[in-house]
Design a protein around this motif. Sequence first.
Motif, PDB file in Angstrom:
ATOM      1  N   UNK A  60      -6.513  34.373 -15.026  1.00  0.00           N
ATOM      2  CA  UNK A  60      -5.369  33.714 -15.972  1.00  0.00           C
ATOM      3  C   UNK A  60      -5.864  32.447 -16.183  1.00  0.00           C
ATOM      4  N   UNK A  61      -5.633  32.013 -17.427  1.00  0.00           N
ATOM      5  CA  UNK A  61      -5.785  30.496 -17.871  1.00  0.00           C
ATOM      6  C   UNK A  61      -5.060  29.426 -16.863  1.00  0.00           C
ATOM      7  N   UNK A  62      -5.970  28.476 -16.252  1.00  0.00           N
ATOM      8  CA  UNK A  62      -5.118  27.404 -15.509  1.00  0.00           C
ATOM      9  C   UNK A  62      -4.842  27.808 -14.073  1.00  0.00           C
ATOM     10  N   UNK A  63      -5.343  29.171 -13.638  1.00  0.00           N
ATOM     11  CA  UNK A  63      -4.863  29.758 -12.387  1.00  0.00           C
ATOM     12  C   UNK A  63      -6.022  29.470 -11.353  1.00  0.00           C
ATOM     13  N   UNK A  64      -5.606  28.974 -10.085  1.00  0.00           N
ATOM     14  CA  UNK A  64      -6.626  29.189  -9.093  1.00  0.00           C
ATOM     15  C   UNK A  64      -6.350  29.533  -7.841  1.00  0.00           C
ATOM     16  N   UNK A  82     -12.168  32.301  27.853  1.00  0.00           N
ATOM     17  CA  UNK A  82     -11.114  32.307  26.542  1.00  0.00           C
ATOM     18  C   UNK A  82      -9.838  32.852  26.862  1.00  0.00           C
ATOM     19  N   UNK A  83      -8.928  31.939  26.730  1.00  0.00           N
ATOM     20  CA  UNK A  83      -7.343  32.567  26.874  1.00  0.00           C
ATOM     21  C   UNK A  83      -6.829  33.353  25.584  1.00  0.00           C
ATOM     22  N   UNK A  84      -7.149  32.736  24.439  1.00  0.00           N
ATOM     23  CA  UNK A  84      -6.761  33.278  23.344  1.00  0.00           C
ATOM     24  C   UNK A  84      -7.608  33.011  21.913  1.00  0.00           C
ATOM     25  N   UNK A  85      -7.569  33.927  20.971  1.00  0.00           N
ATOM     26  CA  UNK A  85      -8.115  33.435  19.754  1.00  0.00           C
ATOM     27  C   UNK A  85      -7.596  34.028  18.488  1.00  0.00           C
ATOM     28  N   UNK A  86      -7.276  33.172  17.652  1.00  0.00           N
ATOM     29  CA  UNK A  86      -6.529  33.498  16.422  1.00  0.00           C
ATOM     30  C   UNK A  86      -7.414  33.061  15.178  1.00  0.00           C
ATOM     31  N   UNK A  87      -7.279  33.856  14.201  1.00  0.00           N
ATOM     32  CA  UNK A  87      -7.961  33.634  13.016  1.00  0.00           C
ATOM     33  C   UNK A  87      -7.010  33.902  11.955  1.00  0.00           C
ATOM     34  N   UNK A  88      -6.877  32.972  10.865  1.00  0.00           N
ATOM     35  CA  UNK A  88      -5.735  32.987   9.941  1.00  0.00           C
ATOM     36  C   UNK A  88      -6.550  32.568   8.531  1.00  0.00           C
ATOM     37  N   UNK A  89      -6.259  33.335   7.714  1.00  0.00           N
ATOM     38  CA  UNK A  89      -6.612  33.234   6.354  1.00  0.00           C
ATOM     39  C   UNK A  89      -5.463  32.957   5.450  1.00  0.00           C
ATOM     40  N   UNK A  90      -4.939  32.025   5.153  1.00  0.00           N
ATOM     41  CA  UNK A  90      -3.842  31.531   4.337  1.00  0.00           C
ATOM     42  C   UNK A  90      -3.970  31.221   2.823  1.00  0.00           C
ATOM     43  N   UNK A  91      -3.699  31.794   1.816  1.00  0.00           N
ATOM     44  CA  UNK A  91      -3.869  31.535   0.717  1.00  0.00           C
ATOM     45  C   UNK A  91      -2.684  30.804  -0.362  1.00  0.00           C
ATOM     46  N   UNK A  92      -3.049  30.266  -1.349  1.00  0.00           N
ATOM     47  CA  UNK A  92      -2.162  29.919  -2.344  1.00  0.00           C
ATOM     48  C   UNK A  92      -2.648  30.234  -3.843  1.00  0.00           C
ATOM     49  N   UNK A  93      -1.916  30.592  -4.676  1.00  0.00           N
ATOM     50  CA  UNK A  93      -2.420  30.694  -6.185  1.00  0.00           C
ATOM     51  C   UNK A  93      -1.636  29.462  -6.723  1.00  0.00           C
ATOM     52  N   UNK A  94      -2.360  28.804  -7.380  1.00  0.00           N
ATOM     53  CA  UNK A  94      -1.872  27.547  -7.994  1.00  0.00           C
ATOM     54  C   UNK A  94      -2.017  27.561  -9.697  1.00  0.00           C
ATOM     55  N   UNK A  95      -1.299  26.898 -10.303  1.00  0.00           N
ATOM     56  CA  UNK A  95      -1.408  26.474 -11.772  1.00  0.00           C
ATOM     57  C   UNK A  95      -1.717  25.282 -11.871  1.00  0.00           C
ATOM     58  N   UNK A  96      -2.806  25.043 -12.415  1.00  0.00           N
ATOM     59  CA  UNK A  96      -3.054  23.360 -12.527  1.00  0.00           C
ATOM     60  C   UNK A  96      -3.662  23.108 -13.719  1.00  0.00           C
TER      61      UNK A  96
END
Length: 162
Positions: A60-64, A82-96
């Motif tokens: 879409x136009x102007x979307x990232x 190692x006590x713990x391991x955490x992996x996180x991929x957090x996203x956002x969709x922006x109109x710019x």
Amino acid sequence: MSETNDAGQAAAPQVKMSVLAQFVRDMSFENVLAQKGLNGSEMQPDVQVQVSLDARKRGAEHQYEVINKFRVTSKNKATGDTLFLMELEYGGIFHVEGVPDDQMHPFLLIECPRLLFPFIRRIISDVTRDGGFPALNIDTVDYLALYRQELARRAQAQQPVQ
């Protein structure tokens, strides 16, 4: 027809940005301490946080789409276990809109992640607490410094080896 200000100069385009969506793309938490059946009473945690970013244009136009990737590792200072391991991929969709093409890349990798960071911090805090550890409130990420480090790394990688 271009806009002009009182001095007769062309006005800079107005930057418009909105967050259209936020989401967890991927997340994992591994409580190594509990899996090994160890007692955490004598632990001195050493927490390491690695951050990487990814951004891409959407159809879409102007979307990232901007993705923050966090890898949080906690190890026992005394033993290195190692006590713990955490992996996180957090996203956002922006109109710019209104950001010049030559400034879009830094805008997407500095300003957009800044808006997402408070939500990422809360998720990491909640998951570490729910995973059996004290809530981890990670320090604020300096996305400008992170961006500059990546530019320097890329510039160094492009230099010929002597």
